[in-house]
Write an enzyme that holds these catalytic residues in place. Structure first.
Site, PDB file in Angstrom:
ATOM      1  N   SER A   6       0.850  -1.195   0.000  1.00  0.00           N
ATOM      2  CA  SER A   6       0.000   0.000   0.000  1.00  0.00           C
ATOM      3  C   SER A   6       0.880   1.237   0.000  1.00  0.00           C
ATOM      4  O   SER A   6       1.607   1.500   0.975  1.00  0.00           O
ATOM      5  CB  SER A   6      -0.887   0.008   1.244  1.00  0.00           C
ATOM      6  OG  SER A   6      -1.397   1.322   1.449  1.00  0.00           O
ATOM      7  N   HIS A  31      -1.274  -1.345  -4.300  1.00  0.00           N
ATOM      8  CA  HIS A  31      -2.549  -1.035  -3.634  1.00  0.00           C
ATOM      9  C   HIS A  31      -2.593   0.470  -3.337  1.00  0.00           C
ATOM     10  O   HIS A  31      -1.691   1.008  -2.695  1.00  0.00           O
ATOM     11  CB  HIS A  31      -2.618  -1.850  -2.335  1.00  0.00           C
ATOM     12  CG  HIS A  31      -3.889  -1.729  -1.560  1.00  0.00           C
ATOM     13  ND1 HIS A  31      -5.027  -2.446  -1.869  1.00  0.00           N
ATOM     14  CD2 HIS A  31      -4.204  -0.992  -0.460  1.00  0.00           C
ATOM     15  CE1 HIS A  31      -5.982  -2.162  -0.993  1.00  0.00           C
ATOM     16  NE2 HIS A  31      -5.503  -1.271  -0.126  1.00  0.00           N
ATOM     17  N   ASP A  33      -4.810   3.451  -1.594  1.00  0.00           N
ATOM     18  CA  ASP A  33      -5.883   3.718  -0.639  1.00  0.00           C
ATOM     19  C   ASP A  33      -6.451   5.109  -0.860  1.00  0.00           C
ATOM     20  O   ASP A  33      -5.746   6.108  -0.709  1.00  0.00           O
ATOM     21  CB  ASP A  33      -5.332   3.603   0.792  1.00  0.00           C
ATOM     22  CG  ASP A  33      -5.085   2.155   1.169  1.00  0.00           C
ATOM     23  OD1 ASP A  33      -6.036   1.366   1.083  1.00  0.00           O
ATOM     24  OD2 ASP A  33      -3.940   1.820   1.526  1.00  0.00           O
ATOM     25  N   MET A  35      -9.165   7.893   0.297  1.00  0.00           N
ATOM     26  CA  MET A  35      -9.971   8.263   1.472  1.00  0.00           C
ATOM     27  C   MET A  35     -10.496   9.683   1.311  1.00  0.00           C
ATOM     28  O   MET A  35      -9.783  10.552   0.809  1.00  0.00           O
ATOM     29  CB  MET A  35      -9.097   8.203   2.723  1.00  0.00           C
ATOM     30  CG  MET A  35      -8.407   6.870   2.927  1.00  0.00           C
ATOM     31  SD  MET A  35      -7.362   6.915   4.389  1.00  0.00           S
ATOM     32  CE  MET A  35      -6.687   5.254   4.345  1.00  0.00           C
ATOM     33  N   HIS A  64      -8.452   0.903  -3.657  1.00  0.00           N
ATOM     34  CA  HIS A  64      -9.358   0.627  -2.529  1.00  0.00           C
ATOM     35  C   HIS A  64     -10.074   1.931  -2.193  1.00  0.00           C
ATOM     36  O   HIS A  64      -9.473   2.852  -1.651  1.00  0.00           O
ATOM     37  CB  HIS A  64      -8.496   0.125  -1.348  1.00  0.00           C
ATOM     38  CG  HIS A  64      -9.250  -0.134  -0.091  1.00  0.00           C
ATOM     39  ND1 HIS A  64      -8.614  -0.360   1.118  1.00  0.00           N
ATOM     40  CD2 HIS A  64     -10.581  -0.201   0.182  1.00  0.00           C
ATOM     41  CE1 HIS A  64      -9.515  -0.564   2.064  1.00  0.00           C
ATOM     42  NE2 HIS A  64     -10.720  -0.461   1.526  1.00  0.00           N
ATOM     43  N   MET A  66     -12.286   4.123  -0.106  1.00  0.00           N
ATOM     44  CA  MET A  66     -12.886   4.325   1.218  1.00  0.00           C
ATOM     45  C   MET A  66     -13.548   5.699   1.194  1.00  0.00           C
ATOM     46  O   MET A  66     -13.098   6.642   1.860  1.00  0.00           O
ATOM     47  CB  MET A  66     -11.802   4.230   2.300  1.00  0.00           C
ATOM     48  CG  MET A  66     -11.292   2.810   2.498  1.00  0.00           C
ATOM     49  SD  MET A  66      -9.693   2.754   3.323  1.00  0.00           S
ATOM     50  CE  MET A  66      -8.631   3.074   1.920  1.00  0.00           C
ATOM     51  N   MET A 135     -11.211  -6.130   5.786  1.00  0.00           N
ATOM     52  CA  MET A 135     -10.418  -5.161   6.551  1.00  0.00           C
ATOM     53  C   MET A 135     -10.075  -5.765   7.908  1.00  0.00           C
ATOM     54  O   MET A 135     -10.971  -6.189   8.639  1.00  0.00           O
ATOM     55  CB  MET A 135     -11.207  -3.863   6.781  1.00  0.00           C
ATOM     56  CG  MET A 135     -11.357  -2.948   5.588  1.00  0.00           C
ATOM     57  SD  MET A 135      -9.826  -2.385   4.792  1.00  0.00           S
ATOM     58  CE  MET A 135      -8.840  -1.778   6.147  1.00  0.00           C
ATOM     59  N   GLY A 140      -8.522   3.820   7.579  1.00  0.00           N
ATOM     60  CA  GLY A 140      -8.243   5.256   7.755  1.00  0.00           C
ATOM     61  C   GLY A 140      -6.756   5.556   7.815  1.00  0.00           C
ATOM     62  O   GLY A 140      -6.319   6.609   7.354  1.00  0.00           O
ATOM     63  N   PHE A 141      -5.997   4.621   8.354  1.00  0.00           N
ATOM     64  CA  PHE A 141      -4.581   4.898   8.573  1.00  0.00           C
ATOM     65  C   PHE A 141      -3.744   3.636   8.395  1.00  0.00           C
ATOM     66  O   PHE A 141      -4.197   2.541   8.751  1.00  0.00           O
ATOM     67  CB  PHE A 141      -4.350   5.429  10.005  1.00  0.00           C
ATOM     68  CG  PHE A 141      -5.197   6.632  10.305  1.00  0.00           C
ATOM     69  CD1 PHE A 141      -4.766   7.910   9.960  1.00  0.00           C
ATOM     70  CD2 PHE A 141      -6.443   6.481  10.898  1.00  0.00           C
ATOM     71  CE1 PHE A 141      -5.562   9.024  10.212  1.00  0.00           C
ATOM     72  CE2 PHE A 141      -7.260   7.583  11.156  1.00  0.00           C
ATOM     73  CZ  PHE A 141      -6.812   8.858  10.810  1.00  0.00           C
ATOM     74  N   GLY A 143      -0.334   1.464   9.519  1.00  0.00           N
ATOM     75  CA  GLY A 143       0.408   1.292  10.762  1.00  0.00           C
ATOM     76  C   GLY A 143      -0.411   0.900  11.975  1.00  0.00           C
ATOM     77  O   GLY A 143       0.070   1.003  13.106  1.00  0.00           O
ATOM     78  N   ASP A 173      -6.406  -6.710   4.532  1.00  0.00           N
ATOM     79  CA  ASP A 173      -5.833  -5.359   4.506  1.00  0.00           C
ATOM     80  C   ASP A 173      -5.826  -4.768   5.904  1.00  0.00           C
ATOM     81  O   ASP A 173      -6.879  -4.500   6.470  1.00  0.00           O
ATOM     82  CB  ASP A 173      -6.672  -4.494   3.552  1.00  0.00           C
ATOM     83  CG  ASP A 173      -6.097  -3.103   3.349  1.00  0.00           C
ATOM     84  OD1 ASP A 173      -5.006  -2.809   3.863  1.00  0.00           O
ATOM     85  OD2 ASP A 173      -6.763  -2.309   2.651  1.00  0.00           O
ATOM     86  N   GLY A 174      -4.618  -4.537   6.417  1.00  0.00           N
ATOM     87  CA  GLY A 174      -4.471  -3.810   7.671  1.00  0.00           C
ATOM     88  C   GLY A 174      -3.682  -4.566   8.720  1.00  0.00           C
ATOM     89  O   GLY A 174      -4.071  -5.641   9.161  1.00  0.00           O
ATOM     90  N   GLY A 175      -2.541  -4.006   9.094  1.00  0.00           N
ATOM     91  CA  GLY A 175      -1.769  -4.547  10.206  1.00  0.00           C
ATOM     92  C   GLY A 175      -1.044  -5.845   9.944  1.00  0.00           C
ATOM     93  O   GLY A 175      -0.622  -6.528  10.888  1.00  0.00           O
ATOM     94  N   GLY A 195       1.201  -2.118   4.235  1.00  0.00           N
ATOM     95  CA  GLY A 195       1.615  -0.722   4.176  1.00  0.00           C
ATOM     96  C   GLY A 195       2.915  -0.527   4.932  1.00  0.00           C
ATOM     97  O   GLY A 195       4.013  -0.579   4.365  1.00  0.00           O
TER      98      GLY A 195
HETATM   99  C1  DX5 Z   1      -6.125   1.234   5.935  1.00  0.00           C
HETATM  100  C2  DX5 Z   1      -5.775   0.994   4.482  1.00  0.00           C
HETATM  101  C3  DX5 Z   1      -4.679   0.007   4.370  1.00  0.00           C
HETATM  102  C4  DX5 Z   1      -3.413   0.459   5.018  1.00  0.00           C
HETATM  103  C5  DX5 Z   1      -2.529  -0.719   5.238  1.00  0.00           C
HETATM  104  O1  DX5 Z   1      -7.117   2.151   6.029  1.00  0.00           O
HETATM  105  O2  DX5 Z   1      -6.879   0.519   3.755  1.00  0.00           O
HETATM  106  O3  DX5 Z   1      -4.465  -0.381   3.025  1.00  0.00           O
HETATM  107  O4  DX5 Z   1      -2.724   1.410   4.274  1.00  0.00           O
HETATM  108  O5  DX5 Z   1      -1.434  -0.304   5.986  1.00  0.00           O
HETATM  109  P1  DX5 Z   1      -0.824  -1.235   7.125  1.00  0.00           P
HETATM  110  O6  DX5 Z   1      -0.375  -2.483   6.440  1.00  0.00           O
HETATM  111  O7  DX5 Z   1       0.324  -0.417   7.643  1.00  0.00           O
HETATM  112  O8  DX5 Z   1      -1.892  -1.470   8.135  1.00  0.00           O
HETATM  113 ZN    ZN Z   2      -6.386  -0.511   1.668  1.00  0.00          ZN
END
Ligand code: DX5
Ligand code: ZN
Length: 219
Positions: A6, A31, A33, A35, A64, A66, A135, A140-141, A143, A173-175, A195
């Protein structure tokens, strides 16, 4: 496993170099993101950034969304060079129409679910989705920490897809990081977004390779 770094977490001042680095490390998708500060509490990237990615690599660009009213922006992202687009069930009342539109434009269509959204919301649309984006953080973020309940959700989704004889792939997706990537792949995720784990350490090529090693899979 398809690794999808990402770029939300990359050094945007060196976007093309950062993409080239993860591509050398085995990434299969880029990827992006998107927003809007309404559906999620952050504002990020738009079609011009997708265009810049498109110029920087031959890898497919996975967008993606959002955002609210996502149906108004599908063509803009398709025109910018997206290969696949995912839309959130929570943000789009006419999901089927959006997926149909993406298919008519020649794109792959994904359906995204927030952590608190039940798999049951996919009942009618699952046969039409090319992939489901689960998800594993509240979007939203970059990390954030992966919510452990996501693993069971991925397992149940994999079983539902199998039981119905469908072909939708599962994206997580996420963490995701080296310490949990094996468990998300074992649970049934085939497309893994990363990400911070791909970009925060400063050597995206090595980080991508390390994620494949942690998953015990070849790039
Ligand atoms: C979160 C995004 C993710 C995010 C992933 O809102 O949709 O794609 O950037 O980042 P990490 O892998 O750091 O959680
Ligand atoms: Zn994403």
């Amino acid at each position: 496993m398809i690794l999808a770094p990402s770029i939300l977490a990359c050094d945007l001042g060196h976007l093309a170099d950062q993409i080239a680095a993860v591509e050398r490390g085995g990434a299969g998708l880029v990827h992006v993101d998107v927003m809007d500060g309404r559906f999620v509490p952050n504002i990020s990237l738009g079609p011009v950034v997708v265009e810049a990615c498109r110029r920087a690599t031959r890898l497919p660009i996975d967008v993606h969304l959002m955002i609210e009213s996502a149906e108004r922006y599908l063509d803009a992202f398709a025109d910018a060079g997206a290969s696949s687009i995912s839309v959130h069930v929570e943000a789009l009342p006419h999901l089927q129409r959006a997926i149909d539109h993406l298919h008519k434009r020649g794109l792959k269509a994904g359906v995204a679910l927030n952590p608190s959204t039940p798999l049951g919301t996919l009942e009618e649309i699952l046969p039409e989705a090319d992939f489901v984006l689960v998800m594993s953080v509240n979007p939203g973020f970059a990390g954030q920490k992966l919510l452990p309940s996501s693993l069971d959700k991925i397992r149940r989704l994999r079983e539902a897809i199998r039981a119905r004889g469908l072909s939708a792939r599962i994206q997580v997706d996420g963490g995701v990081h080296g310490g949990n990537i094996r468990s998300v792949v074992d649970a049934g995720a085939e497309i893994v977004v990363a990400g911070a784990a791909a970009f925060a350490g400063g050597d995206p090529e090595a980080a991508a390779r390390a994620l494949f090693e942690a998953a015990r899979l070849a790039p």
